[in-house]
Design an enzyme around this catalytic site. Structure first.
Site, PDB file in Angstrom:
ATOM      1  N   LYS B   6       7.750   8.560   8.579  1.00 59.43           N
ATOM      2  CA  LYS B   6       8.533   7.472   9.180  1.00 59.43           C
ATOM      3  C   LYS B   6      10.027   7.751   9.091  1.00 59.43           C
ATOM      4  O   LYS B   6      10.496   8.378   8.128  1.00 59.43           O
ATOM      5  CB  LYS B   6       8.180   6.161   8.468  1.00 59.43           C
ATOM      6  CG  LYS B   6       8.688   4.899   9.168  1.00 59.43           C
ATOM      7  CD  LYS B   6       8.250   3.650   8.405  1.00 59.43           C
ATOM      8  CE  LYS B   6       8.783   2.379   9.061  1.00 59.43           C
ATOM      9  NZ  LYS B   6       8.376   1.163   8.327  1.00 59.43           N
ATOM     10  N   SER B 100       6.455  -2.403  11.175  1.00 61.29           N
ATOM     11  CA  SER B 100       7.506  -1.557  11.722  1.00 61.29           C
ATOM     12  C   SER B 100       7.120  -0.072  11.726  1.00 61.29           C
ATOM     13  O   SER B 100       7.789   0.717  12.365  1.00 61.29           O
ATOM     14  CB  SER B 100       8.785  -1.746  10.908  1.00 61.29           C
ATOM     15  OG  SER B 100       8.605  -1.228   9.609  1.00 61.29           O
ATOM     16  N   SER B 124       4.300  -3.800   7.131  1.00 63.05           N
ATOM     17  CA  SER B 124       4.750  -2.813   8.115  1.00 63.05           C
ATOM     18  C   SER B 124       3.838  -1.599   8.263  1.00 63.05           C
ATOM     19  O   SER B 124       3.957  -0.868   9.227  1.00 63.05           O
ATOM     20  CB  SER B 124       6.163  -2.338   7.774  1.00 63.05           C
ATOM     21  OG  SER B 124       7.104  -3.290   8.207  1.00 63.05           O
TER      22      SER B 124
END
EC number: 6.3.5.7
Lengths: 520, 437
Positions: B6, B100, B124
């Site tokens: 990420k 996210s 997330s």
């Protein structure tokens, strides 16, 4: 020394009660910074921005890790200041947008500090020693926090040096129980002395490692405080005294004229000796705190406290009493105790020697050298005497002295054993200090021809006969004089010295002549 | 093993932008601890995945690969589909991947990699896992080092794992479960018990939190949940009802605490030492460099949360907002503790339903001012507040049509276990795949 304009301290106006509270920020002496493993350099001459890691710079993803040594040092400071060490203490983030705070906040403490409720006893009163009384100054809170980076403003640019960022700072907050600038300075001097003595802070005030914010209010009332002003960032004892005296006068004038004192933050101008408005006090909304989620709560056990207490050196009070028991004067003890590591140096040197003699050598010779050195370093021509300028920063510390306690002892021994005269002994010491001679004091004395001749009675008599034979007429003339013995003694002394090229111990010679001339 | 990382986890050789303008082109000078562990183990980092800016968002930054797939997860079909579609002009009727860590979830779902690192603050990792039909794991707070993860809300942030199957998820878990002295909140779990090979779930009690039957829970998720309960029951697990009364307050508590900590963590982005600096500071303002840099650098959702966080920390609102939120958080922790006296592990839905479409979101946010996005986290936020380990298991799907094709929109169930007992999530999850005779 710059010419200091005379302050108008209007004594009869200070009928109002003065309440002074202090916030002292002292850089803790530790190996590493507070929340990173960067070395905690106290040296300002370190190359700019060369001593900061990712966390000190606030880089994304970096995290604080508490330095246990800093916590231990803070606990020790709390013990020295007679405070209650809290079982649990917690860090907070305190938000200030400032270029010199890389995180956008300072990690500090507030509701759960390292310690609360301490005190120090000072001798309160004016300079007149007789009227001094013991007074207890109470400390409300002792906490740990991180230092900011150093910022220098120049031509619309702000230069930032992150070497100082995240250095551990001990904040000590007193209750508003101080009532005069003299007491304040006495308290701060004592506090600094305690911190230095216990190896908790570094010695150099000039480097901003001991900063004080002063809160002052005046009141007519017995049970209510007046509106206070805060004077920020005072670093020398002189400016603290001057700023307080100016501020008392300023607030008195305002109150005399029926004007309210505004709650504000002020600065101090060291040239005009006046305080000036920095900013009006922020509203509540500007103060934001958050319990620091990146750091665990600090838990301190009784065992840890006991261990740390046992690591503290002899207390200053005990040390003073011990030094006085050697028969040293108050003055000498003060001088020794005011200089970092001087007592240790003294003890080392005075071991198996006459303690008073060693103390005299130190106060007379070593401290004179330190003072001269400081004066030269500061570019000052005059030799400011030590006791009037106790806060003056010596540019050389005891540890930097070009002589060890052992070598000083050897010099003293040379004089004591009458191998060299006291005057020449001092000369040897000065040469070691100034010219950094590395030979043994004995070797230096030999090289300089300072060693006094030891001759026996027979040799004395031989020289005496020789002088008498060579100067027959002169001697006869002197014999006829009114003060014959004294004149003769002076004459022989001179001749003895020139015969021995000055190496004869004048005391030995005097003793011999005294007896010899009586016989004749 | 190819792994996607990420965009908020620091890597030395790839940008770490947090999908924010303020860190555009930013390359971190160091590897995050978890990245270092993976590299040392021989993993290949194939790239940094897209995300909602600084981890703030529930819908995701990209498109859900399910939009491109037929109802099979065959890679060939993906190739065919993508070659036939112009990806530069995506349409609003496509599905979102969830946020996210949407980029990481999408990368795994699209078979670009076998597993990926994400971060989970309030869901997330788990939300996009559910939307994309992959496994999503959030550990006990402190199990994976946060050193190198760009902080959003420090007391809630965890590194998370997305995996195409349980084994790959567990492999990554084993690699990055490591105490880290660089993270003061890291916990040493090394003495804890390890995973057990079980032939069934006899002796395991599964708690079903009654408050998770929320209004608005979709019919298909309700079915999925019931099927999940049955499946575990068939594996000889005991099913009990448990109660988490403060579930209804969890979202408010979460958004208050997360915003407060975000306003704190994002304060360092001032344009001075790294990242974007505004070219035209208006020198007449009080803080010209800050305000311009931050206005230009942060997107609207981030700005909204910074302002919210700043407000709740003000002295005048601290007690009534942040203080209360912390109180609720403690009550939630306590409620979980009580639950775990009755049950070994909890089974809940991961989301209210399947992934919404871009157009569906637009309609909703126009109606409700964007707050409805927050409601997606209702099942994931409580475990975050309590710091508990949770694993989302893809289980079932919602049948829908898209571009005149029939489509299986993935759904996920969530297993929440006790603090430190992360492995139990994996142990129980195995039984969702097992065919019980």
């Amino acid at each position: 020394m710059a010419v200091v304009p005379k302050l108008n301290i209007v004594k009869n106006l200070t009928k109002r009660k003065v309440c002074i509270g202090l916030e002292i920020h002292a850089t803790l002496k530790t190996k590493h910074k507070l929340f990173s493993n960067t070395i905690n350099h106290s040296n300002i001459n370190f190359k700019q921005n060369s001593n900061a890691n990712l966390f000190d710079l606030g880089f994304p993803g970096s995290l604080p890790v508490i330095n246990n040594e800093a916590v231990c040092q803070a606990i020790k400071a709390s013990l020295v200041l007679n405070a209650n060490v809290n079982k649990f203490s917690q860090f907070l983030t305190f938000y200030i947008y400032s270029y010199d705070l890389p995180l956008g906040y300072q990690i500090t403490q507030k509701d759960h500090p390292i310690a609360n409720y301490g005190f120090l006893d000072i001798m309160s009163g004016s300079k007149d020693f007789q009227s001094k009384v013991k007074k207890r100054i109470s400390i409300n809170q002792i906490q740990l926090e991180m230092d900011s980076a150093k910022s220098i403003q120049n031509n619309n640019y702000v230069y930032l040096d992150f070497n100082r960022s995240n250095q551990p700072v001990l904040e000590i907050v007193t209750n508003p129980t101080l009532e005069s600038s003299d007491d304040t300075v006495s308290f701060l001097k004592l506090l600094l002395r305690e911190l230095i003595h216990n190896e908790l802070t570094i010695t150099n005030i000039e480097q901003g490692t001991f900063r004080t914010d002063v809160n002052i209010s005046l009141t007519d009332s017995l049970d209510k405080f007046g509106t206070r002003c805060e004077i920020k960032h005072l670093s020398s004892f002189n400016s603290i005294k001057q700023a307080i005296d100016f501020e008392i006068e300023r607030q008195n004038k305002l109150l005399d004229n029926g004007v309210e004192v505004q709650h504000e933050t002020r600065g101090f101008n060291e040239k005009t000796l006046e305080t000036f408005l920095l900013r009006e006090k922020e509203m509540d909304a500007d103060y934001r705190f958050l319990p620091e989620p990146d750091l665990p709560i600090i838990e301190v056990s009784d065992r840890v406290i006991d261990t740390l207490r046992s690591e503290l050196p002899e207390s200053l009070q005990a040390r003073r009493e011990r030094l006085l028991s050697y028969g040293l004067s108050d003055y000498t003890v003060n001088v020794l105790m005011d200089q970092y590591k001087a007592v240790e140096f003294f003890e080392k040197c005075a071991k198996n020697r006459d303690k008073k003699k060693v103390a005299n050598w130190m106060v007379g010779e070593i401290f004179r050298f330190l003072n001269e050195n400081a004066a030269e370093a500061a570019g000052l021509g005059d030799e400011s005497s030590f006791n009037e300028n106790q806060e003056s920063v010596m540019s050389l510390s005891m540890n930097d002295l070009p002589i060890s306690a052992e070598r000083l002892g050897e010099v003293i021994d040379l004089v004591d054993s009458e191998q060299v005269s006291a005057l020449r002994g001092k000369n040897i010491l000065r040469k070691i200090l100034r010219e950094k001679l590395t030979e043994t004091p004995l070797q230096i004395a030999k090289d300089l021809g300072y060693i006094q001749m030891k001759i026996d009675l027979e040799e004395f008599n031989a020289i005496f006969e020789k002088i008498a034979a060579e100067n027959y007429k002169q001697i006869e003339r002197l014999k006829g004089k009114k003060n014959a013995k004294k004149s003769l003694k002076g004459f022989f002394m001179g001749k003895f010295m020139s015969e021995t090229k000055g190496k004869l111990n004048p005391l030995d010679c005097d003793k011999f002549l005294e007896e010899k001339l009586d016989q004749n | 093993m190819p792994i996607a990382v990420k965009g908020n986890i620091s890597t030395v050789n790839l940008p770490t932008t947090c999908s924010s303008n303020i860190l555009r082109d930013w390359v971190s000078p160091y590897d995050a601890s978890v990245v270092k562990l993976l590299k040392d183990a021989g993993a290949i980092i194939i790239g940094k995945s897209n995300m909602d800016e600084f981890g703030m968002g529930a819908y995701g930054p990209t498109y859900n690969p399910v939009s491109f797939l037929n109802n099979s997860t065959n890679t060939d079909s993906l190739k065919n589909e993508t070659s036939n579609r112009d990806l530069d002009t995506p349409t609003d009727d496509m599905f979102v991947p969830g946020g996210s860590s949407g980029g990481s979830a999408a990368a795994v779902a699209a078979n670009f990699c076998l597993s990926a690192l994400g971060s989970d603050t309030g869901g997330s990792v788990r939300l996009p896992a559910s939307y994309c039909g992959v496994y999503g794991f959030k550990p006990s707070y402190g199990r994976f080092s946060r050193y190198g993860l760009v902080s959003y809300a420090s007391s809630l942030d965890t590194i998370g794992i997305l995996g195409n199957n349980l084994e790959n998820t567990k492999t990554l878990y084993d690699l990055i479960s490591s105490f880290d002295p660089n993270d003061a909140t890291s916990v040493d779990f090394s003495s804890q018990s390890c995973s057990q090979e079980r032939k069934d779930l006899e002796g395991i009690t599964i708690g079903i939190p009654q408050e998770y039957y929320v209004d608005g829970l979709s019919q298909e998720m309700l079915e999925c949940w019931s099927n999940g309960i049955k499946k575990l029951e068939n594996s000889k697990a005991k099913i009990v009802k448990v109660s988490l009364p403060n579930t209804v307050n969890a979202l408010s508590s979460y958004y208050c605490i997360a915003s407060a900590e975000a306003s704190s963590n994002l304060a360092r982005f001032d344009g001075i030492r790294f990242g974007k600096r505004s070219e035209q500071p208006d020198l007449t303002e009080k803080h010209p460099l800050y305000s311009h840099t931050r206005t230009e650098g942060f997107g609207p959702e981030v700005q909204k949360r910074i302002m919210l966080g700043t407000f709740v920390l003000e002295a005048s609102s601290y007690e009534s907002y942040f203080g209360k939120a912390t109180m609720i958080r403690n009550m939630i922790k306590e409620e979980f503790r009580t639950c775990f006296q009755k049950a070994d592990i909890l089974l809940t839905p991961a989301t209210i339903g399947g992934a919404p479409t871009v157009s569906g979101i637009k309609i909703n946010s126009n109606l409700e001012g964007g707050v409805s996005e927050y409601a997606n986290d209702v099942f994931t936020v409580p475990a975050s507040l309590a710091g508990l380990p949770a694993l989302v298991v893809p289980f079932g799907a919602k049948k829908t049509t898209f571009n005149n094709r029939e489509l299986q929109l993935p759904l996920g169930l969530q297993l929440i276990s006790e603090f430190g007992n992360d492995e139990l999530c994996f142990d129980v999850a195995r039984f969702f795949n097992k065919t019980i005779l």
